[in-house]
Design a protein around this motif. Structure first.
Motif, PDB file in Angstrom:
ATOM      1  N   PHE A 228       0.836  -1.203   0.000  1.00  0.00           N
ATOM      2  CA  PHE A 228       0.000   0.000   0.000  1.00  0.00           C
ATOM      3  C   PHE A 228       0.872   1.255   0.000  1.00  0.00           C
ATOM      4  CE2 PHE A 228      -2.108   3.440   2.335  1.00  0.00           C
ATOM      5  CZ  PHE A 228      -3.251   3.605   1.564  1.00  0.00           C
ATOM      6  N   VAL A 229       1.898   1.252   0.829  1.00  0.00           N
ATOM      7  CA  VAL A 229       2.789   2.410   0.923  1.00  0.00           C
ATOM      8  C   VAL A 229       3.442   2.682  -0.426  1.00  0.00           C
ATOM      9  CG1 VAL A 229       4.827   3.374   2.049  1.00  0.00           C
ATOM     10  CG2 VAL A 229       3.209   1.993   3.371  1.00  0.00           C
ATOM     11  N   LYS A 230       3.913   1.645  -1.072  1.00  0.00           N
ATOM     12  CA  LYS A 230       4.571   1.815  -2.365  1.00  0.00           C
ATOM     13  C   LYS A 230       3.598   2.342  -3.413  1.00  0.00           C
ATOM     14  CE  LYS A 230       8.133  -1.664  -1.539  1.00  0.00           C
ATOM     15  NZ  LYS A 230       8.664  -3.009  -1.909  1.00  0.00           N
TER      16      LYS A 230
ATOM     17  N   PRO B 225      -4.192   8.949   2.674  1.00  0.00           N
ATOM     18  CA  PRO B 225      -3.326   7.812   2.342  1.00  0.00           C
ATOM     19  C   PRO B 225      -1.880   7.970   2.816  1.00  0.00           C
ATOM     20  CG  PRO B 225      -4.722   8.352   0.477  1.00  0.00           C
ATOM     21  CD  PRO B 225      -4.923   9.447   1.487  1.00  0.00           C
ATOM     22  N   TYR B 226      -1.394   9.195   2.872  1.00  0.00           N
ATOM     23  CA  TYR B 226      -0.012   9.431   3.301  1.00  0.00           C
ATOM     24  C   TYR B 226       0.134   9.217   4.802  1.00  0.00           C
ATOM     25  CZ  TYR B 226      -0.025  11.604  -1.287  1.00  0.00           C
ATOM     26  OH  TYR B 226      -0.170  11.842  -2.627  1.00  0.00           O
ATOM     27  N   LEU B 227      -0.834   9.695   5.568  1.00  0.00           N
ATOM     28  CA  LEU B 227      -0.808   9.477   7.010  1.00  0.00           C
ATOM     29  C   LEU B 227      -0.987   7.990   7.317  1.00  0.00           C
ATOM     30  CD1 LEU B 227      -0.591  11.182   9.642  1.00  0.00           C
ATOM     31  CD2 LEU B 227      -3.073  11.013   9.805  1.00  0.00           C
ATOM     32  N   GLN B 228      -1.861   7.347   6.583  1.00  0.00           N
ATOM     33  CA  GLN B 228      -2.063   5.904   6.757  1.00  0.00           C
ATOM     34  C   GLN B 228      -0.762   5.157   6.470  1.00  0.00           C
ATOM     35  OE1 GLN B 228      -5.321   4.355   4.448  1.00  0.00           O
ATOM     36  NE2 GLN B 228      -4.990   2.234   5.114  1.00  0.00           N
ATOM     37  N   SER B 229      -0.027   5.614   5.489  1.00  0.00           N
ATOM     38  CA  SER B 229       1.251   4.981   5.154  1.00  0.00           C
ATOM     39  C   SER B 229       2.265   5.123   6.284  1.00  0.00           C
ATOM     40  CB  SER B 229       1.821   5.586   3.871  1.00  0.00           C
ATOM     41  OG  SER B 229       0.980   5.299   2.764  1.00  0.00           O
ATOM     42  N   LEU B 230       2.269   6.278   6.947  1.00  0.00           N
ATOM     43  CA  LEU B 230       3.162   6.468   8.089  1.00  0.00           C
ATOM     44  C   LEU B 230       2.821   5.488   9.210  1.00  0.00           C
ATOM     45  CD1 LEU B 230       3.403  10.370   8.258  1.00  0.00           C
ATOM     46  CD2 LEU B 230       5.239   8.781   7.640  1.00  0.00           C
ATOM     47  N   LEU B 231       1.539   5.274   9.452  1.00  0.00           N
ATOM     48  CA  LEU B 231       1.115   4.319  10.476  1.00  0.00           C
ATOM     49  C   LEU B 231       1.546   2.901  10.102  1.00  0.00           C
ATOM     50  CD1 LEU B 231      -2.462   5.734  11.167  1.00  0.00           C
ATOM     51  CD2 LEU B 231      -0.439   5.984  12.610  1.00  0.00           C
TER      52      LEU B 231
END
Length: 320
Positions: free
Chosen positions: A3-5, A303-309
């Motif tokens: 997901f992050v990628k 999505p960016y904050l979710q990626s940090l988590l």
């Protein structure tokens, strides 16, 4: 991490281009050594955090890509210097640069990457950014010296250990996350929360690195098992044995550390396992990861904050 990628993949490609462009030097040996270490397959977590923190807080410009490259260059320079100091011969499953090119070349190219990073940060035109990165590199250097002073120190406690890794490793994670908030012109509280997120995540990441030195596989972690022991480094698993294990287990670890003896690794592994020290260290890392996630509570989810988590969770659930 898929997901992050998917969220940050194009931005990371842009950062890779920045890195390639900024690596150029008229001196061929500089290019050879720098390209070897930068292209050796690292996770790129630190530059990724610059991108994600900036975008999570609404930044729309392009300076975050240049600063992600700055963070990668600072990190790479510390790796070059670390491997010389530690006399390492394997990193990320490949020969270290000092093995291939020699100690002198590794140190000097590390210096080149440091100075190139400062050239790059000037282009952002922010005194605040320069102050953060100048302070960060200074603290990282202090962390390296602290670690050197603690080689063979069997009396180091958990507090002193955490200070070393927060200086040496977590500080760059902290800076990476803070830079994104600065670029997004966030309020002081949000900037501080993002920085603390990076600090806790970096701490968790390093603790797990130290755990893997006694539980991983060379083919997965990319370095020889027991390197920390061979260097006389008292990391959290060993500190826990010495303070909470049986007298026999504590003696085994103390003796092996004092003599930096990798031959004692089987006995040390047995002492670590019998003392529940890997489980303890993993629990401390999990606490740090949770503290990191708590720092982001209340921020607008995207999505960016979710990626940090997700990165916080990934930092502790990994085999390499």
């Amino acid at each position: 991490m898929a997901f992050v990628k998917s969220v940050i993949g194009e931005e990371m490609q842009a950062v890779d281009q920045v890195v390639r462009d900024r690596l150029y030097s008229d001196v061929i040996l500089v290019r050879q050594v720098a390209e070897y270490i930068v292209n050796s397959g690292g996770k790129r977590l630190r530059p990724m955090m610059v991108l994600l923190s900036a975008k999570a807080l609404g930044y729309e410009g392009t300076h975050h890509r240049e600063l992600a490259g700055v963070i990668e260059f600072i990190h790479t320079s510390t790796l070059l210097h670390d491997d010389v100091v530690d006399e390492s011969d394997l990193r990320r499953g490949r020969d270290t640069a000092n093995v291939l090119f020699g100690n002198a070349a590794s140190v000097l190219v590390g210096d080149f990457l440091y100075s190139r990073a400062f050239q790059m940060m000037v282009s952002c035109g922010s005194l605040r950014i320069m102050q953060v990165l100048a302070d960060t590199t200074n603290i990282i250097a202090e962390g390296e010296v602290l670690q050197l002073m603690n080689i063979g120190n069997v009396d180091i406690d958990e507090t002193a250990y955490l200070k070393v890794i927060r200086y040496k490793t977590a500080k760059l994670f902290e800076a990476a996350a803070r830079l994104g908030a600065i670029l997004a012109e966030s309020d002081p509280d949000t900037e501080d929360r993002m920085a603390r997120f990076g600090m806790h995540l970096g701490t968790a990441f390093q603790i797990i690195d130290d755990v893997l030195d006694y539980s991983g596989k060379t083919s997965e972690i990319g370095k020889t098992l027991g390197d920390d022991l061979a260097e006389g480094k008292a990391t959290l698993p060993l500190i826990h044995v010495m303070s909470h294990g049986t007298a026999e287990a504590a003696t085994i670890v103390r003796t092996a550390l004092q003599h930096a003896n990798r031959n004692e690794l089987p006995a040390v592994l047995a002492a670590v396992q019998a003392s529940g020290s890997l489980e303890y260290a993993r629990a401390v890392a999990a606490q740090e990861a949770q503290l990191a996630k708590d720092c982001l509570a209340g921020l607008t989810m995207n999505p960016y904050l979710q990626s940090l988590l997700i990165l916080a969770d990934t930092s502790i659930n990994r085999n390499s």
